[in-house]
Structures are given as C-alpha cells and as structure tokens.
Design a protein around this motif. Structure first.
Motif, PDB file in Angstrom:
ATOM      1  N   THR A 123       2.104   2.894   8.195  1.00  0.00           N
ATOM      2  CA  THR A 123       1.099   2.056   7.543  1.00  0.00           C
ATOM      3  C   THR A 123      -0.241   2.763   7.412  1.00  0.00           C
ATOM      4  OG1 THR A 123       0.590   1.032   9.674  1.00  0.00           O
ATOM      5  CG2 THR A 123       2.166  -0.112   8.239  1.00  0.00           C
ATOM      6  N   ASN A 124      -1.006   2.319   6.432  1.00  0.00           N
ATOM      7  CA  ASN A 124      -2.238   3.000   6.028  1.00  0.00           C
ATOM      8  C   ASN A 124      -3.340   2.864   7.077  1.00  0.00           C
ATOM      9  OD1 ASN A 124      -3.699   4.575   4.260  1.00  0.00           O
ATOM     10  ND2 ASN A 124      -4.399   2.870   2.997  1.00  0.00           N
ATOM     11  N   THR A 125      -4.200   3.868   7.098  1.00  0.00           N
ATOM     12  CA  THR A 125      -5.323   3.940   8.033  1.00  0.00           C
ATOM     13  C   THR A 125      -6.428   4.752   7.385  1.00  0.00           C
ATOM     14  OG1 THR A 125      -5.970   4.615  10.295  1.00  0.00           O
ATOM     15  CG2 THR A 125      -4.410   6.023   9.145  1.00  0.00           C
ATOM     16  N   PRO A 126      -7.699   4.529   7.727  1.00  0.00           N
ATOM     17  CA  PRO A 126      -8.746   5.420   7.228  1.00  0.00           C
ATOM     18  C   PRO A 126      -8.591   6.811   7.845  1.00  0.00           C
ATOM     19  CG  PRO A 126      -9.638   3.908   8.855  1.00  0.00           C
ATOM     20  CD  PRO A 126      -8.247   3.451   8.565  1.00  0.00           C
ATOM     21  N   GLU A 127      -9.281   7.770   7.285  1.00  0.00           N
ATOM     22  CA  GLU A 127      -9.155   9.153   7.730  1.00  0.00           C
ATOM     23  C   GLU A 127      -9.408   9.290   9.229  1.00  0.00           C
ATOM     24  OE1 GLU A 127     -10.131  13.233   5.541  1.00  0.00           O
ATOM     25  OE2 GLU A 127     -11.914  11.984   5.893  1.00  0.00           O
ATOM     26  N   PHE A 128      -8.345   9.726   9.951  1.00  0.00           N
ATOM     27  CA  PHE A 128      -8.374   9.899  11.403  1.00  0.00           C
ATOM     28  C   PHE A 128      -8.732   8.608  12.140  1.00  0.00           C
ATOM     29  CE2 PHE A 128      -9.682  14.156   9.689  1.00  0.00           C
ATOM     30  CZ  PHE A 128      -8.447  14.754   9.879  1.00  0.00           C
ATOM     31  N   GLY A 129      -8.561   7.471  11.464  1.00  0.00           N
ATOM     32  CA  GLY A 129      -8.878   6.184  12.080  1.00  0.00           C
ATOM     33  C   GLY A 129     -10.356   5.896  12.162  1.00  0.00           C
ATOM     34  N   LEU A 130     -11.183   6.663  11.470  1.00  0.00           N
ATOM     35  CA  LEU A 130     -12.637   6.519  11.587  1.00  0.00           C
ATOM     36  C   LEU A 130     -13.151   5.513  10.570  1.00  0.00           C
ATOM     37  CD1 LEU A 130     -13.649  10.287  11.983  1.00  0.00           C
ATOM     38  CD2 LEU A 130     -12.847   8.674  13.708  1.00  0.00           C
ATOM     39  N   GLY A 131     -12.982   4.237  10.863  1.00  0.00           N
ATOM     40  CA  GLY A 131     -13.500   3.234   9.950  1.00  0.00           C
ATOM     41  C   GLY A 131     -13.025   1.845  10.295  1.00  0.00           C
ATOM     42  N   CYS A 132     -13.817   0.860   9.921  1.00  0.00           N
ATOM     43  CA  CYS A 132     -13.473  -0.540  10.151  1.00  0.00           C
ATOM     44  C   CYS A 132     -12.894  -1.177   8.902  1.00  0.00           C
ATOM     45  CB  CYS A 132     -14.705  -1.310  10.613  1.00  0.00           C
ATOM     46  SG  CYS A 132     -15.403  -0.628  12.115  1.00  0.00           S
ATOM     47  N   THR A 133     -12.785  -0.400   7.842  1.00  0.00           N
ATOM     48  CA  THR A 133     -12.010  -0.769   6.668  1.00  0.00           C
ATOM     49  C   THR A 133     -10.979   0.333   6.465  1.00  0.00           C
ATOM     50  OG1 THR A 133     -13.470   0.363   5.107  1.00  0.00           O
ATOM     51  CG2 THR A 133     -13.992  -1.938   5.640  1.00  0.00           C
ATOM     52  N   THR A 134      -9.909   0.038   5.730  1.00  0.00           N
ATOM     53  CA  THR A 134      -8.833   1.013   5.567  1.00  0.00           C
ATOM     54  C   THR A 134      -8.871   1.578   4.165  1.00  0.00           C
ATOM     55  OG1 THR A 134      -7.458  -0.018   7.269  1.00  0.00           O
ATOM     56  CG2 THR A 134      -6.331   1.312   5.616  1.00  0.00           C
ATOM     57  N   ASP A 135      -9.347   2.818   4.075  1.00  0.00           N
ATOM     58  CA  ASP A 135      -9.472   3.501   2.793  1.00  0.00           C
ATOM     59  C   ASP A 135      -9.442   4.997   3.072  1.00  0.00           C
ATOM     60  OD1 ASP A 135      -9.899   4.159   0.164  1.00  0.00           O
ATOM     61  OD2 ASP A 135     -11.881   3.250   0.006  1.00  0.00           O
ATOM     62  N   ASN A 136      -8.817   5.771   2.211  1.00  0.00           N
ATOM     63  CA  ASN A 136      -8.790   7.214   2.382  1.00  0.00           C
ATOM     64  C   ASN A 136      -8.533   7.888   1.037  1.00  0.00           C
ATOM     65  OD1 ASN A 136      -5.819   7.406   2.018  1.00  0.00           O
ATOM     66  ND2 ASN A 136      -5.745   6.408   4.017  1.00  0.00           N
ATOM     67  N   LEU A 137      -8.619   9.211   1.023  1.00  0.00           N
ATOM     68  CA  LEU A 137      -8.430   9.971  -0.207  1.00  0.00           C
ATOM     69  C   LEU A 137      -6.956  10.236  -0.497  1.00  0.00           C
ATOM     70  CD1 LEU A 137     -11.300  12.630   0.120  1.00  0.00           C
ATOM     71  CD2 LEU A 137     -11.309  10.483  -1.170  1.00  0.00           C
ATOM     72  N   THR A 138      -6.084   9.884   0.436  1.00  0.00           N
ATOM     73  CA  THR A 138      -4.659  10.150   0.266  1.00  0.00           C
ATOM     74  C   THR A 138      -3.985   9.069  -0.574  1.00  0.00           C
ATOM     75  OG1 THR A 138      -4.630  11.244   2.415  1.00  0.00           O
ATOM     76  CG2 THR A 138      -2.504  10.648   1.480  1.00  0.00           C
ATOM     77  N   VAL A 139      -4.185   7.803  -0.204  1.00  0.00           N
ATOM     78  CA  VAL A 139      -3.532   6.715  -0.937  1.00  0.00           C
ATOM     79  C   VAL A 139      -4.499   5.615  -1.365  1.00  0.00           C
ATOM     80  CG1 VAL A 139      -1.297   7.102   0.157  1.00  0.00           C
ATOM     81  CG2 VAL A 139      -2.893   5.482   1.187  1.00  0.00           C
ATOM     82  N   GLY A 140      -5.765   5.674  -0.944  1.00  0.00           N
ATOM     83  CA  GLY A 140      -6.730   4.664  -1.366  1.00  0.00           C
ATOM     84  C   GLY A 140      -6.850   3.502  -0.400  1.00  0.00           C
ATOM     85  N   PRO A 141      -7.486   2.398  -0.845  1.00  0.00           N
ATOM     86  CA  PRO A 141      -7.792   1.273   0.050  1.00  0.00           C
ATOM     87  C   PRO A 141      -6.630   0.309   0.226  1.00  0.00           C
ATOM     88  CG  PRO A 141      -8.684   0.834  -2.117  1.00  0.00           C
ATOM     89  CD  PRO A 141      -8.097   2.223  -2.179  1.00  0.00           C
TER      90      PRO A 141
END
Length: 480
Positions: A123-141
């Motif tokens: 399941t999706n996670t922000p980059e290295f888990g650094l965030g209180c919302t889930t968004d990253n450059l790999t798959v998005g929010p």
C-alpha cells in the motif's frame, strides 16, 4: 452469500476454516476488486497476484487435507510499502527505489504468513514515510474513499484507503508521529498503535533508531476484533529488537469481549493545547457519550502539559530531523545512492526542504527536546494514574483537499504540515493508542478519536474501542 469484500477478517477466517469459502476465490475476488477500483483512491502501489494465488492454492489444499490451520489461514493482508515482503518490490514511496526488490520478509510479515495470512499487495506511503498525507513521485496521492479528492492521511494512507474501500480485510501500518492514527481518522477505520515494543521492529544497521521518537508497527482493520486478531499474531519478543516486549500471555481478541464496567475514562477535547474544529469536537463529544451507557465512568479531564502545542511540535521536529538525517546516511552507505547530489532530483521537494535544506540539530537542542518530551510523558502518566483511559480527537480538522494544508484552526494559526495532528505526544510516551472512528461530519467525512491506555495496557484500549464499536457501529458507513 455476502460478498467477500464486505466481510471481516474474522468472518473470512471462519468461512475458510469450515470450507464454506475458498481462499482461492477470496484472493481472486479481491484482486479483481483492486483492479477495478484502485484507480479512484490509489491505495495499492503493487499487487502480488502471482504469489498470492499460489499461496491461496496451497491454503486450499491444507483445508481439504485437514491440516492444522493458523488463525489467519487464507485471509488476505496488505503490507505498507515501507516494509519488506520477500521477492516483492518495496519502493519506500521513493523514485530512488522504483525497482527495488526485497530479499526477505520483515519479521512481522513472517509471523503473518506463518499464521496463514496471504499478502495481496503493498500500500501507498509518502516518500520514506515522511508525511501526514500520502503522496509521492512514484504513484501520486492517495484519497479517502469517502471523497477521493481529499486526503487519506499518512503515512499509512494506502492501508486506510484499501480497508475503507473493501480492497482488503487487514492491513499493516506504522506510526512515528501519527501514521496509523491519521489515516484511520481520515478513512474511518480502526488502527492500533500498540505499546512501544509490542510488535518488534528489527532495524539495521542501527538497532536503536526507533526509540526517539517511538516508532510502532500495528494492525489496521474495519473492526476492532480483526485488529486484535492480527495483533495476536504480530506481537511477541524478538531478540533482534532490543526494545521488544516479552509475551505476557494476553489474548487480545478476548480483550475485545470484556466488560468495561467501572473503567474510568478521561475525556479531553483538545489536550488543553491543541486547536480543534467545532465539527470535530461535536462528533467526538457525541461518540464519547456512549461509554457511559456501556458501563464506563466518563469525566472531562486534561493532562497537564507544561508546554504549548508549538513546543511539542518543535521537539518532534528535532527528534525527527536526527532520524531523517540518519536515513539519508543509510541511503549513501548501504545503497550507494547520492541523495545530496546526483540523486537529489528524484526526491520530493518537501523531502529536500525538510531534510537536506534544514539546519542540523545540535546536541543542546536535542537534549532540550528531551525535556519537552519528559513534560509530555509526565502529563500523560499522571492523568492515567487516576484514569484507566484517555480519549481525545485524533485530528483537529476533517480530511481536506490534496495539497491544501490548513493554516488556521478555529482562528488559531498552525504549522501546515503537522500542526493539525493531536498524535505526537503519544509517540513521545510510547503508550498504546487505538484510533477509533467517531462518526461522520455533516459533509459525510470520517472523524476519528484516540483511545489512550496506560503503559502496556493494550487490552484496555481494545476493550474500550470494542465497546464504542458495539454502541456506535461504523461498518455501514463505508462507501463500498
């Protein structure tokens, strides 16, 4: 027959055990549902279809042959993409690891598999888990199924969204500053941040890295009983984790069936130091009232924190920056990456700003943060000398649109990235915390509350959480 995606893990396990439902069919139906619906929330990064189907066939043979079955036999589970499943991609939410394949299972994954669970995806996670919302450059929010244009929370946002959308009955989360509880609140599911050390976390090369602030691995599910069943499997000592707790013989499923008669509950709508929207306060107020009907003694009471909310957040950032800097050192020394140079462009701007462009923490600042942490710890412990349980909102706000971080709550200016969470104090203290759905706002968005127990009293947290669920069941709130 009820559809697979609507069933609890407990019900599925019983159906599979008795031969009324095939684990092969269960896996196929959920993989099909992920294929059809994952695009709207972006909960899953990777599905493990081939591995899951093979494991399901083996699970079905075991049922037919009358073999001994584990408590989660044939039940699908999702693993957060910060954690390793052997021979499956683990991206850590970063483009630096888009094609990284894990060599072995994390310890809790081994335990889940040994209990018969079938890993169905990551399941999706922000980059290295650094965030209180889930968004990253790999798959998005990732969005909450209640309104995918709004956040699912983080950093276990993919887990929360997958559960609430009926894509999987069990999911694992991790929590260093609210990362199980925030998505549980935003997605209307139950999550447990167990006592520190209850579920072992094996970290190398630094075995002691999870200590400041306390990092926890725990179960997330649509029902409290399901999370308790998962905790029974995940918990227990591990000699490779210097902080893992001994097995005290607690049956966490049995704890969900306990009476809460005469348990003393302190209710603090804001921990005295946090701004909270009136909508959140009203929903949580109403949810707490049912505990009196269930037999508990409920009183308004606050922990005495000799500090401000900004002091708590400043201390959290002090600890977190040291942890994050260490993570970047590992990227260089273990993986041979260059996040400060040639690989920097692959990182999210917020990661660069928070870690690479921030000043290093001095030892003096670090020790001053420990004093704030001690103040918070004392406030929680002192209150829980008089009460068995503390209840407080999880977040000061409802789920908000992607990228639109709040800057004000109830007329009070806040730090946008983390100032809307009431979660960090319990990563300072290590207390067990259940993240319980409190209800829906007038806008139909989920709002959650924290159920905090005494140190190591995970069973009390589960007992109170289950009592709330019996009085105010949330299972029919899911938009699935």
């Amino acid at each position: 027959m009820p559809k697979t995606h609507t069933l609890s893990a407990t019900h599925l396990a019983q159906e599979i055990r008795t031969g009324n439902r095939s684990p092969v069919t269960v896996v196929d139906e959920l993989l099909d549902r992920i294929d059809r619906y994952n695009d709207r929330t972006n909960a899953f990064v990777t599905t493990t279809a081939e591995q899951a189907r093979q494991t399901a066939q083996e699970a079905e043979r075991a049922v037919v042959e009358g073999n001994a079955l584990g408590p989660l036999h044939g039940v699908p589970v999702a693993i957060k993409d910060l954690n390793n499943v052997a021979n499956i991609r683990t991206t850590f939410g970063s483009r630096l690891f888009e094609n990284h394949i894990a060599e072995e299972d994390d310890e809790f994954v081994r335990r889940l598999k040994a209990a018969g669970a079938i890993v169905i995806g990551k399941t999706n996670t922000p980059e290295f888990g650094l965030g209180c919302t889930t968004d990253n450059l790999t798959v998005g929010p990732t969005g909450t199924p209640f309104d995918p244009t709004k956040i699912a929370g983080g950093s276990s946002g993919g887990a929360g969204a997958a559960l609430a959308d009926g894509l999987v009955p069990l999911a694992q989360g991790s929590d260093t500053g609210g990362s199980i509880r925030t998505p549980s609140s935003c997605c209307g599911v139950f999550g447990l941040k167990p006592s520190f050390g209850r579920v072992p976390r094996v970290s190398r090369p630094n075995a002691f890295s999870d200590h400041t602030p306390f990092s926890h691995t725990g179960p997330m599910a649509r029902t409290v009983a399901d999370a308790a069943l998962m905790l029974n499997v995940m918990s227990g000592p591990d000699p490779d984790d210097p902080f893992s707790l001994p097995d005290d013989g607690t049956d966490y499923v049995a704890a969900t069936e306990r009476s809460i008669d005469n348990l003393r509950v302190a209710y603090s709508p804001d921990l005295q130091i946090y701004p909270v929207e009136s909508t959140v306060r009203d929903v949580v107020d109403e949810a707490v009232e049912v505990l009196s009907d269930a037999g508990a003694v409920v009183e308004y009471a606050n922990p005495e924190f000799d500090c401000k909310q900004t002091d708590v957040l400043d201390a959290f950032y002090t600890f977190a920056k040291v942890l994050w800097e260490s993570l970047f050192d590992n990227l260089e020394t273990i993986y041979g990456l260059d996040p400060r140079g040639t690989d920097k462009e692959k990182l999210r701007p917020v990661t660069v700003k928070t870690i690479l462009e921030s000043e290093s923490v001095t030892t003096q600042e670090y020790k001053r943060a420990d004093v704030t942490r001690t103040t918070v710890y004392e406030g929680i412990v002192d209150l829980l000398r008089e009460y068995d349980i503390l209840i407080t909102p999880t977040l000061g706000v409802q789920p908000f649109p992607h990228g639109e971080f709040p800057t004000m709550i109830d007329g009070i200016e806040i730090e946008p990235l983390r100032g809307w969470l009431l979660t960090q104090p319990f990563n300072f203290s290590g207390h067990p915390v259940g993240a319980v759905p409190a209800g829906l706002s007038e806008d139909g968005l989920p709002i959650g509350m924290q159920v905090v127990g005494r140190r190591h009293a995970d069973d009390d947290v589960l007992a109170i959480s289950a009592a709330i669920e019996r009085e105010r069941p949330w299972i029919h709130d899911y938009p699935m």
